[in-house]
Design a protein around this motif. Sequence first.
Motif, PDB file in Angstrom:
ATOM      1  N   GLU A   9      -9.742  -2.006   5.566  1.00 51.65           N
ATOM      2  CA  GLU A   9     -10.637  -0.898   5.931  1.00 51.65           C
ATOM      3  C   GLU A   9     -10.153  -0.089   7.137  1.00 51.65           C
ATOM      4  O   GLU A   9     -10.191   1.156   7.091  1.00 51.65           O
ATOM      5  N   PRO A  10      -9.671  -0.705   8.236  1.00 50.34           N
ATOM      6  CA  PRO A  10      -9.171   0.112   9.356  1.00 50.34           C
ATOM      7  C   PRO A  10      -8.020   1.032   8.950  1.00 50.34           C
ATOM      8  O   PRO A  10      -7.909   2.149   9.456  1.00 50.34           O
ATOM      9  N   VAL A  11      -7.188   0.563   8.029  1.00 47.98           N
ATOM     10  CA  VAL A  11      -6.055   1.372   7.568  1.00 47.98           C
ATOM     11  C   VAL A  11      -6.566   2.561   6.757  1.00 47.98           C
ATOM     12  O   VAL A  11      -6.098   3.697   6.914  1.00 47.98           O
ATOM     13  N   LEU A  12      -7.535   2.313   5.890  1.00 48.89           N
ATOM     14  CA  LEU A  12      -8.114   3.397   5.096  1.00 48.89           C
ATOM     15  C   LEU A  12      -8.748   4.454   5.987  1.00 48.89           C
ATOM     16  O   LEU A  12      -8.601   5.665   5.748  1.00 48.89           O
ATOM     17  N   THR A  58      -2.960   0.623  13.624  1.00 49.79           N
ATOM     18  CA  THR A  58      -4.032  -0.329  13.295  1.00 49.79           C
ATOM     19  C   THR A  58      -3.631  -1.774  13.567  1.00 49.79           C
ATOM     20  O   THR A  58      -4.490  -2.644  13.717  1.00 49.79           O
ATOM     21  N   GLY A  59      -2.320  -2.038  13.618  1.00 52.38           N
ATOM     22  CA  GLY A  59      -1.851  -3.409  13.803  1.00 52.38           C
ATOM     23  C   GLY A  59      -2.033  -4.286  12.577  1.00 52.38           C
ATOM     24  O   GLY A  59      -1.812  -5.490  12.628  1.00 52.38           O
ATOM     25  N   LYS A  60      -2.432  -3.681  11.428  1.00 55.56           N
ATOM     26  CA  LYS A  60      -2.700  -4.445  10.210  1.00 55.56           C
ATOM     27  C   LYS A  60      -1.568  -4.373   9.199  1.00 55.56           C
ATOM     28  O   LYS A  60      -1.639  -5.009   8.151  1.00 55.56           O
ATOM     29  N   VAL A  61      -0.519  -3.573   9.510  1.00 58.38           N
ATOM     30  CA  VAL A  61       0.514  -3.323   8.500  1.00 58.38           C
ATOM     31  C   VAL A  61       1.894  -3.673   9.048  1.00 58.38           C
ATOM     32  O   VAL A  61       2.092  -3.843  10.252  1.00 58.38           O
ATOM     33  N   GLU A  83       0.839  -1.191   0.000  1.00 59.28           N
ATOM     34  CA  GLU A  83       0.000   0.000   0.000  1.00 59.28           C
ATOM     35  C   GLU A  83       0.876   1.244   0.000  1.00 59.28           C
ATOM     36  O   GLU A  83       2.014   1.222   0.487  1.00 59.28           O
ATOM     37  N   THR A  84       0.337   2.292  -0.550  1.00 60.28           N
ATOM     38  CA  THR A  84       1.052   3.566  -0.631  1.00 60.28           C
ATOM     39  C   THR A  84       0.117   4.685  -0.206  1.00 60.28           C
ATOM     40  O   THR A  84      -1.062   4.694  -0.602  1.00 60.28           O
ATOM     41  N   VAL A  85       0.623   5.615   0.589  1.00 60.87           N
ATOM     42  CA  VAL A  85      -0.142   6.814   0.943  1.00 60.87           C
ATOM     43  C   VAL A  85       0.531   8.005   0.273  1.00 60.87           C
ATOM     44  O   VAL A  85       1.711   8.287   0.519  1.00 60.87           O
ATOM     45  N   LEU A  86      -0.211   8.671  -0.601  1.00 64.16           N
ATOM     46  CA  LEU A  86       0.287   9.871  -1.269  1.00 64.16           C
ATOM     47  C   LEU A  86       0.023  11.085  -0.389  1.00 64.16           C
ATOM     48  O   LEU A  86      -1.113  11.326   0.033  1.00 64.16           O
ATOM     49  N   ILE A  87       1.077  11.839  -0.115  1.00 64.58           N
ATOM     50  CA  ILE A  87       0.951  13.100   0.617  1.00 64.58           C
ATOM     51  C   ILE A  87       1.402  14.191  -0.338  1.00 64.58           C
ATOM     52  O   ILE A  87       2.545  14.194  -0.800  1.00 64.58           O
TER      53      ILE A  87
END
Length: 750
Positions: free
Chosen positions: A149-152, A109-112, A77-81
């Motif tokens: 979903e929790p990460v989003l 989140t503990g998911k990544v 996954e990637t988060v664009l800032i």
Amino acid sequence: MGNGEARVRGIAARAGGWSARHRWAAVGIWVLFVVLAMGLGSAAGRVDVKDSDQMGGETHTAATIVEDAGIDEPASETVLIQAKDGSLKATDAEFRAAVTAVVTAVEGTGKVTGVTTPYEARTISKDGRSALVQFDMRGEADTAGERVEPVLKAVEGVQKEHGSLRIEEIGGASMMKTFDDAFGDDFKKAEYSAVPVALGILLVAFGALVAALVPVALAITAIMATMGLMGLVSHFQPMSETANSVMLLVGLAVGVDYCLFYLRREREERAAGRDAQTALRIAAATSGRAIVVSGVTVCVAMAGMLFTGIAEFEAMGLASLMVVAVAMAGSVTVLPALLSLLGERVEKGRLPFLRRRRKDGASEGSRFWTAVLRRVLAKPLLAAAVATGALLAVAAPAIGMKTENLTLDQEFGDSLPIVQTYNRVNEAFPGGSDPAEVVVKADDINAPEVRAALADFRERAVSSGASRGPVDVTLHDEQNVALVYVPLVGGSDQDKAGESLDKLRDDVRPATLGKVDGVEAPITGQVAGSKDFNDQLVGSVLPVFVFVVVFAFLLMLLSFRSLTIALTSIVLNLLSVGAAYGILVAVFQHGWGASLVGAEGVGAIITWLPLFLFVILFGLSMDYHVFVVSRIREARLRGRTTRDAIQHGVVTTAGVVTSAAVIMVAVFAIFGTLSMQSMKQMGVGLAAAVLIDATIIRGVLLPAVMALLGERNWYLPKWLHRLPDLTHDETPEAIGPAAARDDEGERVGV
């Protein structure tokens, strides 16, 4: 022969006769078959196509190395800032604070796992106004969409706190979830709505509820049985969800069509004064035979997909072949039993607002075609020229067809926020969303010469102009495998990205990794996969084309014992397929009328569709062709002139062909309403082809060509008389003394 004393021959006639005499046994055997197939298939489970078998070429080699090494690549996954107004840069305090907030939020989140900041990974754009936070989802990649979903929501929370920045997430897991939410239910609804649509059209066609339910029920049971058989067969030929969807579409289309042909003929004979037993026998000998010929031809066409060497195509071809075979078998075995059991009750549930069929059995829809045929047969040369010219004009755009695996923005347009994120990432980091992946396999991945070659590859990938970097390397020491990720110059522009890929494969790799003995370095990724898939398809087009055309020609030759009928069948079907190609290219590639179907800006045809459409359409076109020509041949055998036989055959089949075509067009058009361009292209292509086939081809061009050929329609060279005779009398009535004879006094081989 008297009514009820007629003797009919052929597999379909014998099967129908046995079924009508042993009604409950036939129904019981069919039900037992469906239940056993479903039960055994469920117990065996279904084996799906593996990723390594999906593609060919280097893409397949790379996937095999990764699978054999036991490397489970996580969903990244990637988060664009990104600064909204361009005033902030990645070095500013507010920007850094947002990066820190994103890292804290996703880790919380503990998911990544494996979170990296843009300052560590050097994922900052050249203008300094965009940056990427990257991480992997925990657990299996195939199910990551269920856990993202929790990460989003965590990323959305950070976005709310930093209004001057654009903070958006994209990646395999988030795209999986977005597509499932947006289109999963939509796609299923389209599949499920196909049945009520078909039922509604049949209600109008027959005017009675029971008569409309019979074809739908038989089609559904054929589909259920095939689903079970797919589970059993998948242990030898893996299946897929796509194959399942294609099987459902094809099964519903041909299953309803075959029953429609049979039921309409039975009702027509009863309306003409035949008793129930004779009407069923005639339907079995005529429509039943047409169903067998058509079904075998469709199966042969579907078998063409087995020659592609692409696992997904092989699965679709085998699944389609099986459902057609099952529907064909059900139509000539259990259907006569059901009609015999129902008798006059098949007219139950009559809709009061629909007029009854005329007592002579004529179709209400035949009035229109009678008027059309009068003009066609009056000037057949003009009609043939105009129809052919129109079809060639429609097919002309297909000459410049461009095929490619559609990118995210091509597939979905701007209908989803994630598509806009995809475009922004590609603009700031060209190729970053879909990097090429080099899978390096060595005897010792840490050997000095291998490490030096990897470093040299990274440097040359950028200096050659194939990539602007950063080029990342992930080592798997235990497996002696390295994964090298190379963002391609060109990004979402497939042509430019393809040029970058060629530089990597043809220049950079041979000069670096290629010089080390024992090193494999296949290059995969979205762009590479598209190229390899295209190359493999191009290589399989000729064998598939030859197989389908040759075997269809032979089947028509043996079934009608006419060289002319066999040749014209092939030519007319090719015209129909060509016209469908032309419509696809005009709408989806050139954008002519694209707004009408929501296909603006696609600019290409998805890679797998042309070959898929050729096979499917060539098979389905035979439904109408065999049915209409069989009726013409039947009339000719009764002693009519060829011209009268043409008029009789086309007019009497007009109603059933129209009803069958409307059902097919409606079912396929449902898929043309979906948001995914690949499904939209498939639906529009199939619907357009069936519409053209049932109108211009069967209603104008076929009768015009047959009228021009006259008695030559039944020509079979003497040297072909030794061929097996698969024909039989298609009517229980005796052929009178007026039976046609050729110039030498021999009876015409009809």
